[in-house]
Motif scaffolding. Structure first.
Motif, PDB file in Angstrom:
ATOM      1  N   UNK A   1      44.958  87.922 -17.397  1.00 32.95           N
ATOM      2  CA  UNK A   1      44.216  87.626 -15.833  1.00 32.95           C
ATOM      3  C   UNK A   1      43.090  88.776 -15.386  1.00 32.95           C
ATOM      4  N   UNK A   2      44.300  89.872 -14.928  1.00 32.51           N
ATOM      5  CA  UNK A   2      43.197  90.882 -14.741  1.00 32.51           C
ATOM      6  C   UNK A   2      42.043  91.718 -16.104  1.00 32.51           C
ATOM      7  N   UNK A   3      42.464  91.577 -17.052  1.00 38.27           N
ATOM      8  CA  UNK A   3      40.882  92.222 -17.243  1.00 38.27           C
ATOM      9  C   UNK A   3      40.242  90.770 -17.773  1.00 38.27           C
ATOM     10  N   UNK A   4      40.298  89.266 -17.520  1.00 32.55           N
ATOM     11  CA  UNK A   4      39.411  88.925 -18.097  1.00 32.55           C
ATOM     12  C   UNK A   4      38.874  88.734 -16.461  1.00 32.55           C
ATOM     13  N   UNK A   5      38.640  89.117 -15.500  1.00 32.10           N
ATOM     14  CA  UNK A   5      38.738  89.090 -14.224  1.00 32.10           C
ATOM     15  C   UNK A   5      37.431  90.608 -14.025  1.00 32.10           C
ATOM     16  N   UNK A   6      38.276  91.525 -14.447  1.00 39.16           N
ATOM     17  CA  UNK A   6      37.246  93.052 -14.451  1.00 39.16           C
ATOM     18  C   UNK A   6      35.969  92.124 -15.572  1.00 39.16           C
ATOM     19  N   UNK A   7      36.112  91.310 -17.040  1.00 37.42           N
ATOM     20  CA  UNK A   7      35.724  91.499 -17.382  1.00 37.42           C
ATOM     21  C   UNK A   7      34.324  90.385 -17.209  1.00 37.42           C
ATOM     22  N   UNK A   8      34.407  90.114 -16.380  1.00 32.83           N
ATOM     23  CA  UNK A   8      33.756  88.783 -15.498  1.00 32.83           C
ATOM     24  C   UNK A   8      32.749  88.889 -14.127  1.00 32.83           C
ATOM     25  N   UNK A   9      34.099  90.086 -13.750  1.00 36.88           N
ATOM     26  CA  UNK A   9      33.091  91.286 -12.247  1.00 36.88           C
ATOM     27  C   UNK A   9      32.237  92.416 -12.839  1.00 36.88           C
ATOM     28  N   UNK A  10      32.585  93.041 -14.428  1.00 39.96           N
ATOM     29  CA  UNK A  10      30.634  93.752 -14.647  1.00 39.96           C
ATOM     30  C   UNK A  10      30.203  93.375 -15.565  1.00 39.96           C
TER      31      UNK A  10
ATOM     32  N   UNK B   1      23.584  86.331 -15.331  1.00 39.57           N
ATOM     33  CA  UNK B   1      22.854  85.376 -16.258  1.00 39.57           C
ATOM     34  C   UNK B   1      24.197  85.619 -17.814  1.00 39.57           C
ATOM     35  N   UNK B   2      24.848  86.390 -18.304  1.00 37.92           N
ATOM     36  CA  UNK B   2      25.735  86.646 -19.380  1.00 37.92           C
ATOM     37  C   UNK B   2      27.221  86.297 -19.299  1.00 37.92           C
ATOM     38  N   UNK B   3      27.297  85.671 -17.419  1.00 33.61           N
ATOM     39  CA  UNK B   3      29.563  84.895 -17.142  1.00 33.61           C
ATOM     40  C   UNK B   3      29.094  84.305 -18.020  1.00 33.61           C
ATOM     41  N   UNK B   4      30.716  83.625 -18.772  1.00 36.00           N
ATOM     42  CA  UNK B   4      30.383  82.560 -19.569  1.00 36.00           C
ATOM     43  C   UNK B   4      31.789  81.878 -18.329  1.00 36.00           C
ATOM     44  N   UNK B   5      30.870  80.543 -19.056  1.00 33.84           N
ATOM     45  CA  UNK B   5      31.083  79.259 -18.003  1.00 33.84           C
ATOM     46  C   UNK B   5      30.225  79.150 -16.620  1.00 33.84           C
ATOM     47  N   UNK B   6      29.187  80.600 -16.276  1.00 35.16           N
ATOM     48  CA  UNK B   6      28.687  80.599 -14.925  1.00 35.16           C
ATOM     49  C   UNK B   6      27.981  78.731 -14.930  1.00 35.16           C
TER      50      UNK B   6
END
Length: 183
Positions: free
Chosen positions: A122-131, A135-140
């Motif tokens: 979960x933390x890895x996913x959060x860091x990936x999404x926040x960084x 425009x490149x956020x998957x599922x945005x």
């Protein structure tokens, strides 16, 4: 008999074996006596008997001896059950408790490890999404409202109201923190 000997494995085993053997012998004797009594009473007439009276009387008397035989057989099996219960509930109990505690600890460690993996993911996913850029956020979800409907002074008037829609729309997190600003 030493009462303290009953609280050892060998002492209780010897006691239950003695009691079991005695009850088995008694049950055999009761069965033999019941057969002898029944046969003898079937052949012994009493004055005034009818044609089935002898057999009925013999059955009633021998039935009591058969009940004694059955009770002695049950007592012999209960002696064995006493020893088995003692072994199960007293002698083997510490080993079973230790094994159960080990299984419980193993399950607890497994749950903690699984929880740690889930938190790390979960933390890895959060860091990936926040960084990553917006425009490149998957599922945005792209912003659906056009910018001309948004007014800075009154957020409730962001959308044109249909007839009968005098209630204010419910707010979302995007109303408070619009996407794309400040990055």
């Amino acid at each position: 008999m030493d009462i303290n000997a009953l609280f050892t494995d060998e002492g209780l085993r010897a006691f239950t074996a003695t009691v079991r053997d005695q009850h088995v012998r008694d049950a055999q004797q009761y069965g033999q006596i019941a057969d002898i009594v029944r046969r003898r009473l079937e052949q012994t007439p009493v004055e005034g008997d009818r044609w089935m009276s002898k057999k009925l009387r013999a059955w009633k008397v021998s039935r009591q001896l058969k009940a004694m035989q059955k009770a002695s057989g049950k007592a012999a099996s209960k002696a064995e059950a006493l020893y088995a219960t003692y072994v199960n509930e007293v002698l083997e109990l510490p080993q079973r408790r230790a094994a159960a505690e080990a299984r419980k600890l193993e399950r607890k460690n497994g749950r903690q490890a699984a929880l740690g993996v889930a938190v790390a993911k979960s933390l890895d996913k959060t860091v990936t999404v926040l960084n990553s850029p917006a425009e490149q956020v998957p599922g945005a979800v792209a912003q659906v409202r056009p910018a001309e409907f948004v007014t800075a002074d009154n957020p409730w008037q962001q959308w044109p109201m249909a007839a009968g829609g005098e209630q204010a729309p419910t707010r979302t997190i995007n109303d408070y923190f619009p996407k794309g600003e400040g990055q």
